[in-house]
Design a protein around this motif. Sequence first.
Motif, PDB file in Angstrom:
ATOM      1  N   VAL A 101       8.532   6.729 -12.273  1.00  0.00           N
ATOM      2  CA  VAL A 101       9.491   5.746 -11.767  1.00  0.00           C
ATOM      3  C   VAL A 101       8.775   4.474 -11.334  1.00  0.00           C
ATOM      4  O   VAL A 101       9.193   3.355 -11.667  1.00  0.00           O
ATOM      5  N   LEU A 102       7.683   4.637 -10.591  1.00  0.00           N
ATOM      6  CA  LEU A 102       6.919   3.479 -10.125  1.00  0.00           C
ATOM      7  C   LEU A 102       6.384   2.671 -11.309  1.00  0.00           C
ATOM      8  O   LEU A 102       6.486   1.439 -11.344  1.00  0.00           O
TER       9      LEU A 102
ATOM     10  N   ARG B  72      -0.127   6.881  -4.906  1.00  0.00           N
ATOM     11  CA  ARG B  72      -1.250   5.997  -4.562  1.00  0.00           C
ATOM     12  C   ARG B  72      -1.950   5.492  -5.812  1.00  0.00           C
ATOM     13  O   ARG B  72      -2.297   4.307  -5.921  1.00  0.00           O
ATOM     14  N   THR B  73      -2.171   6.394  -6.758  1.00  0.00           N
ATOM     15  CA  THR B  73      -2.897   6.030  -7.975  1.00  0.00           C
ATOM     16  C   THR B  73      -2.109   5.036  -8.829  1.00  0.00           C
ATOM     17  O   THR B  73      -2.637   4.000  -9.250  1.00  0.00           O
ATOM     18  N   VAL B  74      -0.842   5.337  -9.097  1.00  0.00           N
ATOM     19  CA  VAL B  74      -0.031   4.470  -9.955  1.00  0.00           C
ATOM     20  C   VAL B  74       0.209   3.120  -9.273  1.00  0.00           C
ATOM     21  O   VAL B  74       0.182   2.071  -9.927  1.00  0.00           O
ATOM     22  N   GLY B  75       0.433   3.136  -7.965  1.00  0.00           N
ATOM     23  CA  GLY B  75       0.608   1.881  -7.248  1.00  0.00           C
ATOM     24  C   GLY B  75      -0.618   0.998  -7.343  1.00  0.00           C
ATOM     25  O   GLY B  75      -0.502  -0.234  -7.488  1.00  0.00           O
ATOM     26  N   ARG B  76      -1.789   1.613  -7.292  1.00  0.00           N
ATOM     27  CA  ARG B  76      -3.034   0.827  -7.417  1.00  0.00           C
ATOM     28  C   ARG B  76      -3.215   0.314  -8.843  1.00  0.00           C
ATOM     29  O   ARG B  76      -3.595  -0.850  -9.045  1.00  0.00           O
ATOM     30  N   ILE B  77      -2.906   1.124  -9.830  1.00  0.00           N
ATOM     31  CA  ILE B  77      -3.065   0.705 -11.228  1.00  0.00           C
ATOM     32  C   ILE B  77      -2.193  -0.508 -11.544  1.00  0.00           C
ATOM     33  O   ILE B  77      -2.631  -1.464 -12.193  1.00  0.00           O
ATOM     34  N   PHE B  78      -0.931  -0.490 -11.043  1.00  0.00           N
ATOM     35  CA  PHE B  78      -0.002  -1.569 -11.353  1.00  0.00           C
ATOM     36  C   PHE B  78       0.103  -2.604 -10.232  1.00  0.00           C
ATOM     37  O   PHE B  78       0.944  -3.499 -10.302  1.00  0.00           O
ATOM     38  N   ASP B  79      -0.747  -2.475  -9.210  1.00  0.00           N
ATOM     39  CA  ASP B  79      -0.810  -3.455  -8.120  1.00  0.00           C
ATOM     40  C   ASP B  79       0.550  -3.617  -7.432  1.00  0.00           C
ATOM     41  O   ASP B  79       1.011  -4.730  -7.170  1.00  0.00           O
ATOM     42  N   VAL B  80       1.196  -2.489  -7.142  1.00  0.00           N
ATOM     43  CA  VAL B  80       2.490  -2.496  -6.460  1.00  0.00           C
ATOM     44  C   VAL B  80       2.282  -2.136  -4.987  1.00  0.00           C
ATOM     45  O   VAL B  80       1.807  -1.038  -4.683  1.00  0.00           O
ATOM     46  N   PRO B  81       2.624  -3.032  -4.051  1.00  0.00           N
ATOM     47  CA  PRO B  81       2.523  -2.700  -2.625  1.00  0.00           C
ATOM     48  C   PRO B  81       3.387  -1.480  -2.303  1.00  0.00           C
ATOM     49  O   PRO B  81       4.587  -1.464  -2.616  1.00  0.00           O
ATOM     50  N   THR B  82       2.775  -0.486  -1.691  1.00  0.00           N
ATOM     51  CA  THR B  82       3.431   0.813  -1.519  1.00  0.00           C
ATOM     52  C   THR B  82       3.284   1.314  -0.091  1.00  0.00           C
ATOM     53  O   THR B  82       2.235   1.136   0.543  1.00  0.00           O
ATOM     54  N   THR B  83       4.326   1.947   0.408  1.00  0.00           N
ATOM     55  CA  THR B  83       4.288   2.669   1.677  1.00  0.00           C
ATOM     56  C   THR B  83       4.641   4.120   1.416  1.00  0.00           C
ATOM     57  O   THR B  83       5.623   4.416   0.717  1.00  0.00           O
ATOM     58  N   ILE B  84       3.845   5.025   1.954  1.00  0.00           N
ATOM     59  CA  ILE B  84       4.152   6.456   1.926  1.00  0.00           C
ATOM     60  C   ILE B  84       4.599   6.837   3.332  1.00  0.00           C
ATOM     61  O   ILE B  84       3.824   6.768   4.282  1.00  0.00           O
ATOM     62  N   ALA B  85       5.887   7.188   3.461  1.00  0.00           N
ATOM     63  CA  ALA B  85       6.466   7.498   4.765  1.00  0.00           C
ATOM     64  C   ALA B  85       6.662   9.005   4.881  1.00  0.00           C
ATOM     65  O   ALA B  85       7.413   9.596   4.113  1.00  0.00           O
ATOM     66  N   ARG B  86       5.967   9.612   5.834  1.00  0.00           N
ATOM     67  CA  ARG B  86       6.019  11.063   6.013  1.00  0.00           C
ATOM     68  C   ARG B  86       7.127  11.426   6.998  1.00  0.00           C
ATOM     69  O   ARG B  86       6.985  11.302   8.213  1.00  0.00           O
TER      70      ARG B  86
ATOM     71  N   SER C 117       1.324  -1.886   0.889  1.00  0.00           N
ATOM     72  CA  SER C 117       0.034  -2.477   0.517  1.00  0.00           C
ATOM     73  C   SER C 117      -0.561  -1.751  -0.676  1.00  0.00           C
ATOM     74  O   SER C 117      -0.056  -0.728  -1.127  1.00  0.00           O
ATOM     75  N   VAL C 118      -1.654  -2.316  -1.187  1.00  0.00           N
ATOM     76  CA  VAL C 118      -2.473  -1.684  -2.221  1.00  0.00           C
ATOM     77  C   VAL C 118      -3.887  -1.588  -1.669  1.00  0.00           C
ATOM     78  O   VAL C 118      -4.504  -2.610  -1.411  1.00  0.00           O
ATOM     79  N   PRO C 119      -4.433  -0.391  -1.432  1.00  0.00           N
ATOM     80  CA  PRO C 119      -3.807   0.926  -1.615  1.00  0.00           C
ATOM     81  C   PRO C 119      -2.687   1.162  -0.610  1.00  0.00           C
ATOM     82  O   PRO C 119      -2.528   0.397   0.343  1.00  0.00           O
ATOM     83  N   ALA C 120      -1.942   2.222  -0.814  1.00  0.00           N
ATOM     84  CA  ALA C 120      -0.731   2.483  -0.041  1.00  0.00           C
ATOM     85  C   ALA C 120      -1.012   2.650   1.446  1.00  0.00           C
ATOM     86  O   ALA C 120      -2.045   3.183   1.857  1.00  0.00           O
ATOM     87  N   THR C 121      -0.056   2.190   2.252  1.00  0.00           N
ATOM     88  CA  THR C 121      -0.047   2.433   3.693  1.00  0.00           C
ATOM     89  C   THR C 121       0.696   3.739   3.961  1.00  0.00           C
ATOM     90  O   THR C 121       1.751   3.989   3.373  1.00  0.00           O
ATOM     91  N   ILE C 122       0.152   4.561   4.847  1.00  0.00           N
ATOM     92  CA  ILE C 122       0.782   5.835   5.204  1.00  0.00           C
ATOM     93  C   ILE C 122       1.271   5.761   6.644  1.00  0.00           C
ATOM     94  O   ILE C 122       0.517   5.376   7.550  1.00  0.00           O
ATOM     95  N   VAL C 123       2.554   6.115   6.866  1.00  0.00           N
ATOM     96  CA  VAL C 123       3.154   6.052   8.200  1.00  0.00           C
ATOM     97  C   VAL C 123       3.998   7.305   8.426  1.00  0.00           C
ATOM     98  O   VAL C 123       4.777   7.697   7.545  1.00  0.00           O
ATOM     99  N   ASN C 124       3.879   7.911   9.601  1.00  0.00           N
ATOM    100  CA  ASN C 124       4.786   8.998   9.976  1.00  0.00           C
ATOM    101  C   ASN C 124       6.165   8.420  10.255  1.00  0.00           C
ATOM    102  O   ASN C 124       6.308   7.445  11.003  1.00  0.00           O
ATOM    103  N   TRP C 125       7.202   9.022   9.668  1.00  0.00           N
ATOM    104  CA  TRP C 125       8.584   8.562   9.811  1.00  0.00           C
ATOM    105  C   TRP C 125       9.306   9.614  10.636  1.00  0.00           C
ATOM    106  O   TRP C 125       9.810  10.605  10.106  1.00  0.00           O
ATOM    107  N   ALA C 126       9.359   9.413  11.937  1.00  0.00           N
ATOM    108  CA  ALA C 126       9.861  10.450  12.839  1.00  0.00           C
ATOM    109  C   ALA C 126      10.401   9.802  14.108  1.00  0.00           C
ATOM    110  O   ALA C 126      10.177   8.629  14.380  1.00  0.00           O
TER     111      ALA C 126
END
Length: 307
Positions: free
Chosen positions: A104-105, A159-173, A228-237
């Motif tokens: 999808v990304l 993380r990998t695909v976002g870095r390859i295509f330079d897409v700013p990404t957030t991973i929300a846990r 961001s690139v690489p992805a930012t990781i944030v707890n979503w709670a």
Amino acid sequence: MQLTGQRIVVVGVTGRVAKPLALALAAAGNDVIGAARFTDEAARAELEAAGITCAPVDLNRGDLDALPAAADGDLVDVVLNLAVAQSGRWPVDLRINAEAAGEVLARIRPGRFLHCSTTGVYAPKGHEAMAETDALGDNHAVMMPTYSISKIAAETVVRTVGRIFDVPTTIARLNVPYGDGHGWPAFHLMMMQAGQAVPVHVDGPTEYTPIHDVDILRTLPALLDVASVPATIVNWAGSERVSVEDWCAHLGELTGLTPTFERTDRCLESVVADTTLLESLAGPSTIDWRTGFRRLVETSFPDLVAR
């Protein structure tokens, strides 16, 4: 980042977290495209009535033709990937949770990409709060053998695909999401109605940090703002630590039902998220858990409240 006037794709739009989020984003003046299999025609009709464009996809088969494609110049501001598989079958859950997220990304390559992960990716830590830098592991194995591992795999793919295509990404846990009409506490209330014991861990109390739909929507712009690139990781709670034992007791106070518990090591143990980073970005939760649980009961079980 202001979430109005944006073109937003919500993947997994019929899900319990995604649907109210997509409806709220559409109501706020965004052009929302909802992606799902749409096996429930009533759910599709509700989304379309709210102005959401429904794009049928099959993540397991890799059928993404209905989604916008950056290669065709069909541009999207934001993708929210909230799709999740919990079948317990390794090929299916790895395919949908991990591989499809990357596909999808890569296809859409939006201005920003938010991938909804889970605090289920952390190694068990007892009652200590889990920070974004803590060790990963499988804290759901006892009940959901594929879940933690496939979600860890998904984070790696994103993380990998976002870095390859330079897409700013957030991973929300995400921890324990709930809202007006849905959530794990509602399932516990149904168990209480049926006279069934609610399983809680032997290492009690069984604690989590639940977050209401209102705060999921409220914190979304801040999460996208730090993509961001690489992805930012944030707890979503949520900001409050609360146990299954306490929330069932509160549900009992609201309804007149009396909860009973079964202490066992065959259920999920405590998963408490450290929300320091999230609160530095978006402030503390605005819906306290008692208010949120009352709203859940009033919307989902009005007859019990009346009683």
